[in-house]
Structure formats: structure tokens, C-alpha cells
Design an enzyme around this catalytic site. Structure first.
Site, PDB file in Angstrom:
ATOM      1  N   ARG A  26      49.430 135.513 147.140  1.00 53.76           N
ATOM      2  CA  ARG A  26      49.992 136.782 146.693  1.00 53.76           C
ATOM      3  C   ARG A  26      51.294 136.528 145.961  1.00 53.76           C
ATOM      4  NH1 ARG A  26      45.724 137.946 147.806  1.00 53.76           N
ATOM      5  NH2 ARG A  26      44.833 139.584 149.126  1.00 53.76           N
ATOM      6  N   LYS A  34      45.635 155.353 143.891  1.00 54.16           N
ATOM      7  CA  LYS A  34      46.632 154.890 142.917  1.00 54.16           C
ATOM      8  C   LYS A  34      46.053 154.949 141.505  1.00 54.16           C
ATOM      9  CE  LYS A  34      50.039 154.195 145.616  1.00 54.16           C
ATOM     10  NZ  LYS A  34      51.284 154.959 145.455  1.00 54.16           N
ATOM     11  N   THR A  60      47.018 146.851 143.667  1.00 59.13           N
ATOM     12  CA  THR A  60      45.693 147.162 144.225  1.00 59.13           C
ATOM     13  C   THR A  60      44.814 147.861 143.206  1.00 59.13           C
ATOM     14  OG1 THR A  60      47.071 147.713 146.133  1.00 59.13           O
ATOM     15  CG2 THR A  60      44.700 147.970 146.393  1.00 59.13           C
ATOM     16  N   ASP A  75      57.228 167.765 153.685  1.00 59.50           N
ATOM     17  CA  ASP A  75      55.977 167.117 153.307  1.00 59.50           C
ATOM     18  C   ASP A  75      55.618 167.525 151.873  1.00 59.50           C
ATOM     19  OD1 ASP A  75      53.334 166.011 155.220  1.00 59.50           O
ATOM     20  OD2 ASP A  75      53.185 166.421 153.068  1.00 59.50           O
ATOM     21  N   LEU A  76      55.273 166.548 151.057  1.00 54.93           N
ATOM     22  CA  LEU A  76      54.979 166.843 149.652  1.00 54.93           C
ATOM     23  C   LEU A  76      53.750 167.749 149.512  1.00 54.93           C
ATOM     24  CD1 LEU A  76      55.529 163.536 147.638  1.00 54.93           C
ATOM     25  CD2 LEU A  76      56.914 165.611 147.602  1.00 54.93           C
ATOM     26  N   PHE A  83      43.547 135.338 158.051  1.00 54.95           N
ATOM     27  CA  PHE A  83      42.275 135.970 157.663  1.00 54.95           C
ATOM     28  C   PHE A  83      41.543 135.115 156.626  1.00 54.95           C
ATOM     29  CE2 PHE A  83      43.367 139.170 160.351  1.00 54.95           C
ATOM     30  CZ  PHE A  83      44.318 140.085 159.924  1.00 54.95           C
ATOM     31  N   TYR A  96      60.754 152.082 153.358  1.00 54.93           N
ATOM     32  CA  TYR A  96      61.194 150.712 153.077  1.00 54.93           C
ATOM     33  C   TYR A  96      61.536 150.553 151.591  1.00 54.93           C
ATOM     34  CZ  TYR A  96      60.563 145.662 152.214  1.00 54.93           C
ATOM     35  OH  TYR A  96      60.728 144.352 151.809  1.00 54.93           O
ATOM     36  N   ASP A 147      61.192 163.384 152.177  1.00 51.92           N
ATOM     37  CA  ASP A 147      60.419 162.430 152.982  1.00 51.92           C
ATOM     38  C   ASP A 147      59.884 163.161 154.215  1.00 51.92           C
ATOM     39  OD1 ASP A 147      60.803 158.937 153.249  1.00 51.92           O
ATOM     40  OD2 ASP A 147      59.664 160.149 154.691  1.00 51.92           O
ATOM     41  N   SER A 197      50.464 150.188 142.275  1.00 50.58           N
ATOM     42  CA  SER A 197      50.252 148.975 143.068  1.00 50.58           C
ATOM     43  C   SER A 197      49.270 148.042 142.377  1.00 50.58           C
ATOM     44  CB  SER A 197      49.686 149.397 144.434  1.00 50.58           C
ATOM     45  OG  SER A 197      49.180 148.268 145.117  1.00 50.58           O
ATOM     46  N   TYR A 236      42.523 153.771 149.288  1.00 48.94           N
ATOM     47  CA  TYR A 236      43.969 153.699 148.981  1.00 48.94           C
ATOM     48  C   TYR A 236      44.143 153.285 147.525  1.00 48.94           C
ATOM     49  CZ  TYR A 236      48.410 151.545 148.073  1.00 48.94           C
ATOM     50  OH  TYR A 236      49.576 151.189 147.452  1.00 48.94           O
TER      51      TYR A 236
HETATM   52  C1  WQD Z   1      49.076 139.297 152.594  1.00 51.50           C
HETATM   53  C2  WQD Z   1      48.138 138.155 152.888  1.00 51.50           C
HETATM   54  C3  WQD Z   1      46.180 138.712 154.149  1.00 51.50           C
HETATM   55  C4  WQD Z   1      48.186 139.676 157.899  1.00 51.50           C
HETATM   56  C5  WQD Z   1      49.246 144.955 151.021  1.00 51.50           C
HETATM   57  C6  WQD Z   1      48.545 146.186 150.619  1.00 51.50           C
HETATM   58  C7  WQD Z   1      48.897 146.476 149.194  1.00 51.50           C
HETATM   59  C8  WQD Z   1      50.381 146.558 149.036  1.00 51.50           C
HETATM   60  C9  WQD Z   1      51.089 145.324 149.577  1.00 51.50           C
HETATM   61  C10 WQD Z   1      50.919 148.864 148.957  1.00 51.50           C
HETATM   62  C11 WQD Z   1      46.688 138.584 152.730  1.00 51.50           C
HETATM   63  C12 WQD Z   1      47.075 137.742 154.914  1.00 51.50           C
HETATM   64  C13 WQD Z   1      47.971 139.297 156.573  1.00 51.50           C
HETATM   65  C14 WQD Z   1      47.703 138.840 158.945  1.00 51.50           C
HETATM   66  C15 WQD Z   1      46.832 137.321 157.328  1.00 51.50           C
HETATM   67  N1  WQD Z   1      50.834 147.728 149.688  1.00 51.50           N
HETATM   68  N2  WQD Z   1      47.308 138.146 156.305  1.00 51.50           N
HETATM   69  N3  WQD Z   1      47.047 137.690 158.612  1.00 51.50           N
HETATM   70  O1  WQD Z   1      47.061 142.779 151.583  1.00 51.50           O
HETATM   71  O2  WQD Z   1      48.356 141.514 149.811  1.00 51.50           O
HETATM   72  O3  WQD Z   1      48.834 143.903 150.199  1.00 51.50           O
HETATM   73  O4  WQD Z   1      50.635 145.127 150.910  1.00 51.50           O
HETATM   74  O5  WQD Z   1      50.912 148.949 147.774  1.00 51.50           O
HETATM   75  O6  WQD Z   1      48.279 147.682 148.851  1.00 51.50           O
HETATM   76  O7  WQD Z   1      47.170 145.924 150.709  1.00 51.50           O
HETATM   77  O8  WQD Z   1      49.539 142.235 151.876  1.00 51.50           O
HETATM   78  O9  WQD Z   1      50.850 141.454 153.771  1.00 51.50           O
HETATM   79  O10 WQD Z   1      48.703 142.742 154.245  1.00 51.50           O
HETATM   80  O11 WQD Z   1      48.599 140.413 153.358  1.00 51.50           O
HETATM   81  O12 WQD Z   1      46.216 136.280 157.076  1.00 51.50           O
HETATM   82  O13 WQD Z   1      47.858 139.139 160.181  1.00 51.50           O
HETATM   83  O14 WQD Z   1      48.317 137.752 154.237  1.00 51.50           O
HETATM   84  O15 WQD Z   1      44.824 138.331 154.278  1.00 51.50           O
HETATM   85  O16 WQD Z   1      45.981 137.555 152.117  1.00 51.50           O
HETATM   86  P1  WQD Z   1      48.336 142.544 150.859  1.00 51.50           P
HETATM   87  P2  WQD Z   1      49.438 141.752 153.397  1.00 51.50           P
END
Ligand code: WQD
Length: 406
Positions: A279, A189, A163, A87-88, A266, A19, A40, A161, A185
Site C-alpha cells: 500500500r 465514493k 478504493t 448528522d449530515l 491476511f 482522524y 460531525d 479514496s 463503500y
Molecule cells: C492495509 C494492509 C491488509 C489488517 C483501508 C480502506 C480504504 C482506506 C484506507 C478509506 C492490507 C493488511 C490489515 C490486519 C493485515 N480507507 N492487514 N492484517 O485495506 O489498504 O485500506 O484504509 O478510504 O478504503 O480499505 O488498509 O490498513 O485495512 O490494510 O494483514 O489485521 O494490511 O490486508 O493489505 P487498506 P488496511
């Protein structure tokens, strides 16, 4: 059209079919400065997406040239992607690929720079298979870096990230914030950033004591929440099965790809505007633009290079990390509302318990990337949702074609 142009620079994008990767490859092709090579393993992507990227870039380029202009060899070369299904973690295979572009006699024409995006990225999954995450994200990165050194490739843009910040002490989050991830994860990073940082520093010392000429330079890009797709609807996020991330899940619901289309929210007891998590969402094409700026900043002697590494103290390595975000937070419910408007789908929501690993708010302080890289993320949420929906409704069942391996 300008006369004698610079020869195309070979740039390897790992995870190029994914993506983020496909949008980065597309943006690199658009500059017509790079010959793009992709590696990839298609664990989370399909080869078809790169064919569409190349087609899209060529179409747009032809349109910009006008109907009766002939395509130059450079036009054609700069839209052909050398795509390797590899594969890397397969060190010898990756080494062989680097060797193909490297001519040892004049040490020229090798891979000029690497944009390293390939990684497993599901926080939840990483807690159940941590070793797979450390193998694929950390060991593979160390292997890639050693191959880069072997072939005099000293420029890296690393996909990191938000994260890495774990639960940040302050929001918006500046890059100087301590790195304290709270998932395997996220720790992959952090570890990769530290490995790269140490490599830059040791290389900087080697230049200082004259044992090498070119320092290893790296820019780590800390993604917040990428969203949306190229407005043509030809490339986009195409996760297998039920998406974990919010926006692709909402898109799957609207297109009828999810059995129980009730969105589980959630938790709504967070200290935020409406109790749901906040976010920092940015358009994937703006994110991709940040990668081109980072590559340009790795061109020794360029003003961007001076600016980015000016603050690097002598003897420290040429390593810099930047947040890529809008600096604007949106809550889960605000996202659901924006997708309801874009898709016309009446989402049902059900509040359930908090998801392990979630933090209340992750919002970038994007000022460093803005002032030093000239980064900007102008696309708004409405555009992200419109482009995501345009992609999804054009690909209701996604590209998940059965890949038969003989
Ligand atoms: C966003 C918000 C959930 C699904 C993730 C990875 C992060 C990065 C980006 C790699 C959160 C809420 C979600 C659902 C919900 N990826 N949610 N119900 O967690 O901010 O980040 O993607 O780098 O590492 O963790 O993104 O889209 O999963 O969630 O309420 O069914 O939506 O709690 O607050 P996130 P997300």
C-alpha cells in the site's frame, strides 16, 4: 505582520472531528485564512478532538509571535472552530447551519467552500450494511450539495479514496484509470464523484448559456493510506474497539489495548516483494496539506485555479480528481518491521487467508497532484510510525469517554 488582510473565508469541514478531519482543520487554522466550521455526528469521533485542535493551533501561533506580542482579533477568530454535533442526513439542520452564515441582502459572508470528509469508510462493514453506507455517504452528499447551491456555495473539496480504482489495471495508478470499485463503500465514493462531476458540468453549461454567473467547482482527492499523527501527540486516530486498519491496530497492540496481540497477516501469496499486500502510506499532515492546496485552487482567478482547470474542455465542468499518495509502496511485513522499530514492541505474526476485497498493490502515481497542485508528501515511514506511536502511548486508552445521551 501584513496590514489590511483579506477577511477570513468561512470553510465548512464535514467530519471535522475525525482522524482526517481534525488534521485538515488544524492545517486550515494554521493558514489563518479561514474561519472553520465543523459538522460531525461523532459516529466515529469525539468532540474533544476539535478542542485540542484549536488549543494546538493557538499555542503554535502564540509561539510563532514571540512572548510579548499581543494576539490580534484575527489571530483569535482564526483559531475558534464553530463545531456542530449534527448528522449530515438531517437536511433541515444542515440547512439551518448554512443559513446562520449567509446574509441574503448582500449575499456575502456565506460559507465560501466545503471540505466534505464525513463518511463511513470500512470496506468490510459496507458489505454487511450497504444501505447504511449509501444513505450516509451518497444521500447525505446529495443533500449537502443541494444546500450548497441554495446558499450560493460553489466550491467543494471532496474526500475520495484509492478504493475507487478497485483492482487497478496498472500500478502506479494514474487518475485517468477507470473507476471500478468492488465494495459498497468504494462504490459510494465512485457514485459521489460522478454526482459532483455532473453537477460541475451542468453548472458549467449554465454559465455558458448565461443563466448563472459562478460555476460550481470541485476537486476530488483520492486518498491512499493515511497514517501517523500530529507530532505533538494531541490529535490522532482513535477508533472505537479493535481497529480494522493495519497501522492503528499495530499501535493498539504495542500499547496493550488488544487482547490477542498476534497480528493476522491476511495472505502472503500475493505477487509482491514478500507476498504480502503493498500500500502507499502517506503522513496525515501531508494529506491535510493537499486539502489546503485544493481550497486555494478553488479561488477563481488564482494562478492555481487556471492551472488546475486549464485542461477542462469548454462546456465540461470544473471537476478535477487528484491522487494523494507518496508513489511509494510498502508491504504489510515492512510496516510491521517499521512499527517494531518505532515502538520496541516484538510483534508476533500469523499468516492467515486473504481478506475479502483486498488487492495486491495500491500505489499512487502522484505526478498530476505534484505538477498541478504543487502537492508533496515528504514525511517518510519512520516519521509516520514515530508520530503514530507518540500519539498512541500518550493516549493508551484513547478518548473514548462514555457519552451519556439524555
Ligand atoms: C492495509 C494492509 C491488509 C489488517 C483501508 C480502506 C480504504 C482506506 C484506507 C478509506 C492490507 C493488511 C490489515 C490486519 C493485515 N480507507 N492487514 N492484517 O485495506 O489498504 O485500506 O484504509 O478510504 O478504503 O480499505 O488498509 O490498513 O485495512 O490494510 O494483514 O489485521 O494490511 O490486508 O493489505 P487498506 P488496511
Amino acid at each position: 505582520r501584513s496590514g489590511q488582510e483579506e477577511p477570513l473565508k468561512n470553510v465548512l469541514v464535514t467530519g471535522g472531528a475525525g482522524y482526517i478531519g481534525s488534521h485538515v482543520v488544524y492545517t486550515l487554522l494554521k493558514t489563518r485564512q479561514y474561519k472553520v466550521i465543523s459538522i460531525d455526528n461523532h459516529h466515529n469521533s469525539l468532540p474533544a478532538s476539535l478542542a485540542r485542535v484549536s488549543e494546538l493551533a493557538l499555542e503554535e501561533h502564540k509561539a510563532s509571535l514571540g512572548p510579548d506580542t499581543q494576539l490580534s482579533q484575527r489571530d483569535i477568530d482564526s483559531t475558534i472552530i464553530d463545531a456542530y454535533d449534527c448528522d449530515l442526513t438531517n437536511h433541515s439542520a444542515v440547512r439551518e447551519i448554512f443559513g446562520k452564515y449567509y446574509s441574503s441582502e448582500n449575499r456575502k459572508g456565506g460559507i465560501w467552500g466545503v471540505v466534505h470528509i464525513a463518511a463511513y469508510k470500512a470496506v468490510g462493514e459496507s458489505t454487511s450494511i450497504p444501505l447504511t453506507y449509501y444513505q450516509n455517504n451518497v444521500s447525505a452528499t446529495i443533500s449537502l450539495l443541494s444546500i450548497m447551491l441554495e446558499f450560493d456555495c460553489t466550491r467543494l473539496v471532496y474526500s475520495s479514496s484509492a478504493t475507487v480504482y478497485g483492482t487497478p489495471p496498472e500500478v502506479p495508478i494514474p487518475e485517468r484509470t477507470r473507476r471500478e470499485a468492488d465494495s459498497p463503500y468504494g462504490r459510494t465514493k465512485v457514485m459521489c464523484e460522478m454526482v459532483v462531476e455532473d453537477l460541475c458540468e451542468s453548472s458549467g453549461n449554465a454559465v455558458a448559456d448565461g443563466s448563472t454567473k459562478t460555476p460550481f467547482q470541485a476537486i476530488s482527492l483520492r486518498y491512499f493510506n493515511p497514517a501517523g499523527a500530529h507530532p505533538s501527540g494531541k490529535i490522532g486516530e482513535d477508533p472505537r474497539g479493535r481497529p480494522g486498519n493495519l497501522l492503528p491496530l499495530l499501535a493498539h497492540m504495542a500499547v496493550g489495548r488488544v487482547q490477542d496481540p498476534v497480528l493476522k497477516v491476511f495472505g502472503n501469496d500475493y505477487p509482491t516483494v514478500d507476498g504480502t499486500c503493498v500500500r502507499d502510506y502517506l503522513h496525515v499532515l501531508d494529506l491535510a496539506g493537499g486539502h489546503v492546496l485544493a481550497l486555494q485552487a478553488l479561488q477563481e482567478g488564482s494562478t492555481l485555479n487556471e492551472k488546475v482547470f486549464a485542461s477542462v474542455r469548454a462546456g465540461k465542468g470544473k471537476f478535477k480528481a487528484y491522487n494523494l499518495g507518496k508513489g511509494k509502496g510498502m508491504s504489510v511485513l515492512q510496516i510491521v518491521e517499521a512499527m517494531r522499530k518505532a515502538t520496541g514492541f516484538e510483534y508476533q505474526t500469523e499468516v492467515v487467508g486473504r481478506r475479502r476485497g483486498d488487492v495486491p498493490a495500491l500505489i499512487a502515481d502522484p505526478s498530476l497532484a505534484r505538477t498541478e497542485l504543487g502537492f508533496d508528501a515528504p514525511h517518510d515511514l519512520e516519521t509516520m510510525c514515530r508520530d503514530l506511536w507518540n500519539w498512541q502511548k500518550g493516549n493508551p486508552a484513547g478518548y473514548v469517554i462514555l457519552q451519556v445521551k439524555f
